[in-house]
Design a protein around this motif. Structure first.
Motif, mmCIF file in Angstrom:
data_model
loop_
_atom_site.group_PDB
_atom_site.id
_atom_site.type_symbol
_atom_site.label_atom_id
_atom_site.label_comp_id
_atom_site.label_asym_id
_atom_site.label_seq_id
_atom_site.Cartn_x
_atom_site.Cartn_y
_atom_site.Cartn_z
ATOM 1 N N GLU A 87 0.888 -1.089 -0.052
ATOM 2 C CA GLU A 87 0.059 -0.065 -0.040
ATOM 3 C C GLU A 87 0.730 1.277 -0.085
ATOM 4 N N GLN A 88 1.814 1.034 0.874
ATOM 5 C CA GLN A 88 2.708 2.633 1.052
ATOM 6 C C GLN A 88 3.389 2.726 -0.389
ATOM 7 N N PHE A 89 4.099 1.523 -0.918
ATOM 8 C CA PHE A 89 4.678 1.296 -2.237
ATOM 9 C C PHE A 89 3.729 2.096 -3.347
ATOM 10 N N ARG A 90 2.586 1.610 -3.332
ATOM 11 C CA ARG A 90 1.883 2.138 -4.575
ATOM 12 C C ARG A 90 1.546 3.372 -4.232
ATOM 13 N N GLY A 129 1.206 -6.965 -6.725
ATOM 14 C CA GLY A 129 -0.121 -7.012 -6.954
ATOM 15 C C GLY A 129 -0.778 -5.653 -7.202
ATOM 16 N N GLY A 130 -0.005 -4.523 -7.294
ATOM 17 C CA GLY A 130 -0.663 -3.286 -7.415
ATOM 18 C C GLY A 130 -0.439 -2.708 -8.816
ATOM 19 N N THR A 131 -1.278 -1.442 -9.079
ATOM 20 C CA THR A 131 -1.034 -0.928 -10.432
ATOM 21 C C THR A 131 -1.259 0.656 -10.257
ATOM 22 N N VAL A 132 -1.052 1.470 -11.031
ATOM 23 C CA VAL A 132 -1.140 2.718 -11.033
ATOM 24 C C VAL A 132 -1.834 3.290 -12.177
ATOM 25 N N ALA A 133 -2.979 4.080 -12.397
ATOM 26 C CA ALA A 133 -3.457 4.292 -13.621
ATOM 27 C C ALA A 133 -2.724 5.116 -14.533
ATOM 28 N N LEU A 134 -2.329 4.970 -15.655
ATOM 29 C CA LEU A 134 -1.538 5.976 -16.331
ATOM 30 C C LEU A 134 -2.314 6.459 -17.643
#
Length: 119
Positions: free
Chosen positions: A53-56, A93-98
């Motif tokens: 969570e912090q890394f995301r 297991g995370g993503t960022v909206a690009l």
């Protein structure tokens, strides 16, 4: 000698010692600049544990900086760290909206880099 990045005992990236240390140092500096926690903490294996969570949140902040700046130097400095972080985030297991202006390029570069980042 390696520098593992782990989540719950699972290795996400078994980086080479120098690559791993440099990435961790750059992430720490960028997190400090962004005033966000990096989500990377030293572990007993001589590498880093990843808090997903912090890394995301860190990667989102880094992408916001990358996407919003018109400063070519700042954009370039953030670029390599961002692409590496996107690979590591996906493995956690995370993503960022690009957004469309950057999405195709970043996804292509992430796809190329993923093969160099041993698990």
């Amino acid at each position: 000698m390696s520098y593992p990045f782990e989540l719950d005992g699972e290795t996400l990236w078994d980086a080479g010692y120098h690559s791993g240390r440099l990435y961790a140092s750059l992430a720490h500096g960028a997190a400090e600049f962004l005033e966000l926690p990096s989500g990377l903490a030293p572990n007993d294996q001589g590498g880093r544990d990843v808090d997903p969570e912090q890394f995301r949140g860190f990667v989102e902040g880094l992408y916001e900086l990358y996407a919003s700046t018109r400063n070519e130097v700042l954009h370039g400095l953030a670029h390599g760290l961002l692409v590496t972080s996107l690979v590591l985030l996906e493995r956690a297991g995370g993503t960022v909206a690009l957004t469309p202006p950057h999405e195709a390029t970043l996804l292509e570069e992430k796809g190329s880099l993923v093969h160099s980042m041993a698990v």
